[in-house]
Structures are given as structure tokens and as C-alpha cells.
Enzyme design. Structure first.
Site, PDB file in Angstrom:
ATOM      1  N   SER A  13       3.897  -8.504   7.908  1.00 41.94           N
ATOM      2  CA  SER A  13       5.139  -8.702   8.667  1.00 41.94           C
ATOM      3  C   SER A  13       5.781  -7.362   9.043  1.00 41.94           C
ATOM      4  O   SER A  13       6.380  -7.245  10.115  1.00 41.94           O
ATOM      5  CB  SER A  13       6.122  -9.588   7.900  1.00 41.94           C
ATOM      6  OG  SER A  13       6.620  -8.940   6.763  1.00 41.94           O
ATOM      7  N   ASN A  14       5.637  -6.351   8.193  1.00 44.81           N
ATOM      8  CA  ASN A  14       6.158  -5.024   8.567  1.00 44.81           C
ATOM      9  C   ASN A  14       5.353  -4.446   9.729  1.00 44.81           C
ATOM     10  O   ASN A  14       5.923  -3.862  10.659  1.00 44.81           O
ATOM     11  CB  ASN A  14       6.119  -4.070   7.373  1.00 44.81           C
ATOM     12  CG  ASN A  14       7.334  -4.226   6.489  1.00 44.81           C
ATOM     13  OD1 ASN A  14       8.448  -3.899   6.890  1.00 44.81           O
ATOM     14  ND2 ASN A  14       7.139  -4.739   5.291  1.00 44.81           N
ATOM     15  N   MET A  94      -2.038  -2.386  -0.366  1.00 44.08           N
ATOM     16  CA  MET A  94      -1.911  -2.487  -1.818  1.00 44.08           C
ATOM     17  C   MET A  94      -3.064  -1.816  -2.565  1.00 44.08           C
ATOM     18  O   MET A  94      -3.606  -2.357  -3.521  1.00 44.08           O
ATOM     19  CB  MET A  94      -1.783  -3.957  -2.232  1.00 44.08           C
ATOM     20  CG  MET A  94      -0.625  -4.677  -1.556  1.00 44.08           C
ATOM     21  SD  MET A  94       0.986  -3.874  -1.787  1.00 44.08           S
ATOM     22  CE  MET A  94       1.403  -4.461  -3.427  1.00 44.08           C
ATOM     23  N   ARG A  95      -3.450  -0.645  -2.122  1.00 43.57           N
ATOM     24  CA  ARG A  95      -4.454   0.147  -2.823  1.00 43.57           C
ATOM     25  C   ARG A  95      -3.864   1.503  -3.166  1.00 43.57           C
ATOM     26  O   ARG A  95      -3.148   2.094  -2.341  1.00 43.57           O
ATOM     27  CB  ARG A  95      -5.691   0.394  -1.953  1.00 43.57           C
ATOM     28  CG  ARG A  95      -6.413  -0.829  -1.489  1.00 43.57           C
ATOM     29  CD  ARG A  95      -7.136  -1.566  -2.583  1.00 43.57           C
ATOM     30  NE  ARG A  95      -8.086  -0.742  -3.325  1.00 43.57           N
ATOM     31  CZ  ARG A  95      -8.672  -1.135  -4.466  1.00 43.57           C
ATOM     32  NH1 ARG A  95      -8.378  -2.306  -4.987  1.00 43.57           N
ATOM     33  NH2 ARG A  95      -9.532  -0.353  -5.070  1.00 43.57           N
ATOM     34  N   LEU A  97      -4.176   5.316  -3.360  1.00 45.18           N
ATOM     35  CA  LEU A  97      -4.999   6.245  -2.594  1.00 45.18           C
ATOM     36  C   LEU A  97      -5.300   7.498  -3.418  1.00 45.18           C
ATOM     37  O   LEU A  97      -4.460   7.944  -4.206  1.00 45.18           O
ATOM     38  CB  LEU A  97      -4.271   6.615  -1.300  1.00 45.18           C
ATOM     39  CG  LEU A  97      -4.058   5.413  -0.364  1.00 45.18           C
ATOM     40  CD1 LEU A  97      -2.988   5.712   0.679  1.00 45.18           C
ATOM     41  CD2 LEU A  97      -5.370   5.015   0.303  1.00 45.18           C
ATOM     42  N   ASN A 111       5.013   5.352   3.994  1.00 45.70           N
ATOM     43  CA  ASN A 111       4.883   4.077   3.263  1.00 45.70           C
ATOM     44  C   ASN A 111       6.250   3.414   3.195  1.00 45.70           C
ATOM     45  O   ASN A 111       7.279   4.078   3.296  1.00 45.70           O
ATOM     46  CB  ASN A 111       4.384   4.369   1.842  1.00 45.70           C
ATOM     47  CG  ASN A 111       4.215   3.111   1.014  1.00 45.70           C
ATOM     48  OD1 ASN A 111       3.683   2.105   1.484  1.00 45.70           O
ATOM     49  ND2 ASN A 111       4.696   3.138  -0.228  1.00 45.70           N
ATOM     50  N   HIS A 113       8.293   0.934   0.468  1.00 47.52           N
ATOM     51  CA  HIS A 113       8.220   0.437  -0.907  1.00 47.52           C
ATOM     52  C   HIS A 113       9.437  -0.461  -1.149  1.00 47.52           C
ATOM     53  O   HIS A 113      10.559  -0.089  -0.800  1.00 47.52           O
ATOM     54  CB  HIS A 113       8.219   1.615  -1.889  1.00 47.52           C
ATOM     55  CG  HIS A 113       8.135   1.174  -3.307  1.00 47.52           C
ATOM     56  ND1 HIS A 113       6.944   0.759  -3.883  1.00 47.52           N
ATOM     57  CD2 HIS A 113       9.082   1.045  -4.261  1.00 47.52           C
ATOM     58  CE1 HIS A 113       7.173   0.395  -5.130  1.00 47.52           C
ATOM     59  NE2 HIS A 113       8.462   0.563  -5.378  1.00 47.52           N
ATOM     60  N   LEU A 148       2.553   8.837  -6.804  1.00 43.58           N
ATOM     61  CA  LEU A 148       2.757   7.471  -6.291  1.00 43.58           C
ATOM     62  C   LEU A 148       4.236   7.099  -6.144  1.00 43.58           C
ATOM     63  O   LEU A 148       5.001   7.195  -7.110  1.00 43.58           O
ATOM     64  CB  LEU A 148       2.073   6.470  -7.238  1.00 43.58           C
ATOM     65  CG  LEU A 148       2.158   5.000  -6.822  1.00 43.58           C
ATOM     66  CD1 LEU A 148       1.250   4.713  -5.646  1.00 43.58           C
ATOM     67  CD2 LEU A 148       1.824   4.091  -7.998  1.00 43.58           C
ATOM     68  N   GLN A 177      15.281  -6.643   5.765  1.00 47.32           N
ATOM     69  CA  GLN A 177      15.769  -5.279   6.024  1.00 47.32           C
ATOM     70  C   GLN A 177      14.615  -4.308   6.275  1.00 47.32           C
ATOM     71  O   GLN A 177      14.743  -3.364   7.062  1.00 47.32           O
ATOM     72  CB  GLN A 177      16.619  -4.786   4.836  1.00 47.32           C
ATOM     73  CG  GLN A 177      17.893  -5.572   4.637  1.00 47.32           C
ATOM     74  CD  GLN A 177      18.767  -5.562   5.875  1.00 47.32           C
ATOM     75  OE1 GLN A 177      19.036  -4.513   6.454  1.00 47.32           O
ATOM     76  NE2 GLN A 177      19.191  -6.738   6.315  1.00 47.32           N
TER      77      GLN A 177
HETATM   78  C1  GAR Z   1       6.534  -5.461   1.625  1.00 49.12           C
HETATM   79  O1  GAR Z   1       7.631  -5.972   0.903  1.00 49.12           O
HETATM   80  C2  GAR Z   1       6.285  -4.016   1.237  1.00 49.12           C
HETATM   81  O2  GAR Z   1       7.455  -3.295   0.971  1.00 49.12           O
HETATM   82  C3  GAR Z   1       5.467  -4.202  -0.006  1.00 49.12           C
HETATM   83  O3  GAR Z   1       4.616  -5.272   0.259  1.00 49.12           O
HETATM   84  C4  GAR Z   1       5.232  -6.156   1.188  1.00 49.12           C
HETATM   85  C5  GAR Z   1       4.288  -6.354   2.343  1.00 49.12           C
HETATM   86  O4  GAR Z   1       4.746  -7.343   3.216  1.00 49.12           O
HETATM   87  N1  GAR Z   1       4.754  -2.999  -0.313  1.00 49.12           N
HETATM   88  C6  GAR Z   1       4.427  -2.626  -1.538  1.00 49.12           C
HETATM   89  O5  GAR Z   1       4.700  -3.283  -2.523  1.00 49.12           O
HETATM   90  C7  GAR Z   1       3.680  -1.311  -1.627  1.00 49.12           C
HETATM   91  N2  GAR Z   1       3.518  -0.915  -2.982  1.00 49.12           N
HETATM   92  P1  GAR Z   1       4.129  -7.471   4.679  1.00 49.12           P
HETATM   93  O6  GAR Z   1       2.604  -7.519   4.513  1.00 49.12           O
HETATM   94  O7  GAR Z   1       4.645  -8.782   5.176  1.00 49.12           O
HETATM   95  O8  GAR Z   1       4.568  -6.297   5.488  1.00 49.12           O
END
Ligand code: GAR
Length: 194
Positions: A13-14, A94-95, A97, A111, A113, A148, A177
Site C-alpha cells: 500500500s505504501n 521485510m528482509r 539487508l 525506508n 518504519h 537497522l 499516515q
Molecule cells: C508498513 O506499515 C511499513 O511501515 C511496515 O510494513 C508495512 C507494509 O505495508 N514496514 C516494516 O515493518 C519494515 N520493518 P504495505 O506493504 O501495505 O506498504
């Protein structure tokens, strides 16, 4: 043209918010930038279909067959570099690096977070924020460094924790947000780097 490559692992979604912002605000003309490709480490990532619909290159580099993180990161970098990126965007990727990968993209790797860093790096951020009794949650866009979830902060959004919140409810409030701050932070970052 500054090419943007977005890495995802899931719903994306991001990524979709960034792609839409790039179209709506015409990043091509305004910033000299465009999203070129979306790469996922999972073939079942929901975001891949959206990327294809938008006419973007949508590729999979599955981490599972690789014997090591180093080998996976090398293959991932080869896929990324085919698009000559000025910026690599981690959007729910979600890997973890390797330092070599992070070094390769130093100064052009960002990134998002789902916490108010430096609080709650790592996983299960919303559950940990609720357990700690936080009154606010949020999200952070930051540059990626070898440490990280600790790179320089580019933008943050804050949301209230509401009575009776579950991790899922807080995550959904934060995600809304995220979709606002991530495109904005990227546009700002590209403008500054120009
Ligand atoms: C988001 O909330 C992002 O901040 C988080 O995963 C979700 C992905 O949502 N990222 C992490 O946790 C990174 N460690 P999305 O696939 O719908 O964008």
C-alpha cells in the site's frame, strides 16, 4: 531522469501511494523522477498486481533458493541495477539487508518504519508501543544505514493511541499516515539531492 525502484514484500500500500503521488504530481516533470520498477522477494506479494496494472516492471527475486543473505542481496542488486536507480525505496520490504548492500546504495536508500524511531526498531512495533503504555504511535521515513532502523530521519507522522486500541487498530491508523508522509519525504529528498 532519476529512476526510482521500490522493494516490497506484501500488500504494497505504501508503494501504491508513492506510485499514485508520482502520477498525480507529475514527478517526471516536476522532479525529473519516475518510478520504474517494483521488486518483491515474495511471488505472492499483493502489490505486484497493482504495479503491473500501472505499467511498471514488476519482478520477483525470491530469497528462499539462495544459500545466504549475501547471495540473495547480490541477485537483488543485479535486478535493481538493471533500472539504473537514483533512489531505492523500501516499502514494507521485510528482509534484513547486508552491510554490502546498504553500502552499495549509500545515500540513495530509504525506508519507512512503523514507529516513532528511535523508539521500537525491529518487529511488532505497535504491540510493543501499546505494552509500553505509549500515548502516541507513528511512523518514520529514514535513510538506511548498516545499523537497522537507525539511519537519519527524513520525516515522521504521529497518531494518538486511543482507548481500547489493538495492535491492528493502531497499525491501520499509522498506515494511513504512512501513505501521506512517504511520497512527501521522497519528493523532498529528491529535490534536495538535485
Ligand atoms: C508498513 O506499515 C511499513 O511501515 C511496515 O510494513 C508495512 C507494509 O505495508 N514496514 C516494516 O515493518 C519494515 N520493518 P504495505 O506493504 O501495505 O506498504
Amino acid at each position: 531522469m532519476k529512476n526510482i525502484v521500490i522493494l516490497i514484500s506484501g500488500g504494497g500500500s505504501n508503494m501504491a501511494a508513492i506510485v499514485r503521488a508520482a502520477q498525480r504530481d507529475n514527478w517526471r516533470k516536476g522532479l525529473g523522477a519516475e518510478v520504474k520498477a517494483v521488486i518483491s522477494n515474495r511471488a505472492d506479494a499483493g502489490g505486484l498486481a497493482f504495479a503491473r496494472e500501472q505499467g511498471l516492471a514488476a519482478e520477483v527475486v525470491d530469497h528462499k533458493p539462495f544459500p545466504s543473505r549475501e547471495a540473495f542481496d547480490e541477485a537483488l542488486a543485479t535486478a535493481i541495477d538493471a533500472h539504473a536507480p537514483a533512489l531505492v525505496v523500501l516499502a514494507g520490504f521485510m528482509r534484513i539487508l547486508t552491510p554490502a548492500f546498504v553500502e552499495r546504495y549509500r545515500g540513495r536508500l530509504v525506508n519507512i518504519h512503523p514507529s516513532l524511531l528511535p523508539a521500537f526498531p525491529g518487529l511488532h512495533t505497535h504491540q510493543r508501543a501499546l505494552e509500553a503504555g505509549c500515548r502516541f504511535g507513528g511512523a518514520t521515513v529514514h535513510q538506511v544505514t548498516a545499523d537497522l532502523d537507525h539511519g537519519p530521519i527524513l520525516e515522521q507522522a504521529v497518531v494518538p493511541v486511543l482507548p481500547g486500541d489493538t495492535p491492528e487498530a493502531l497499525a491501520a491508523r499509522v498506515l494511513t499516515q504512512e501513505h501521506l508522509i512517504y511520497p512527501r519525504a521522497i519528493a523532498h529528498f529528491l529535490r534536495q539531492a538535485a
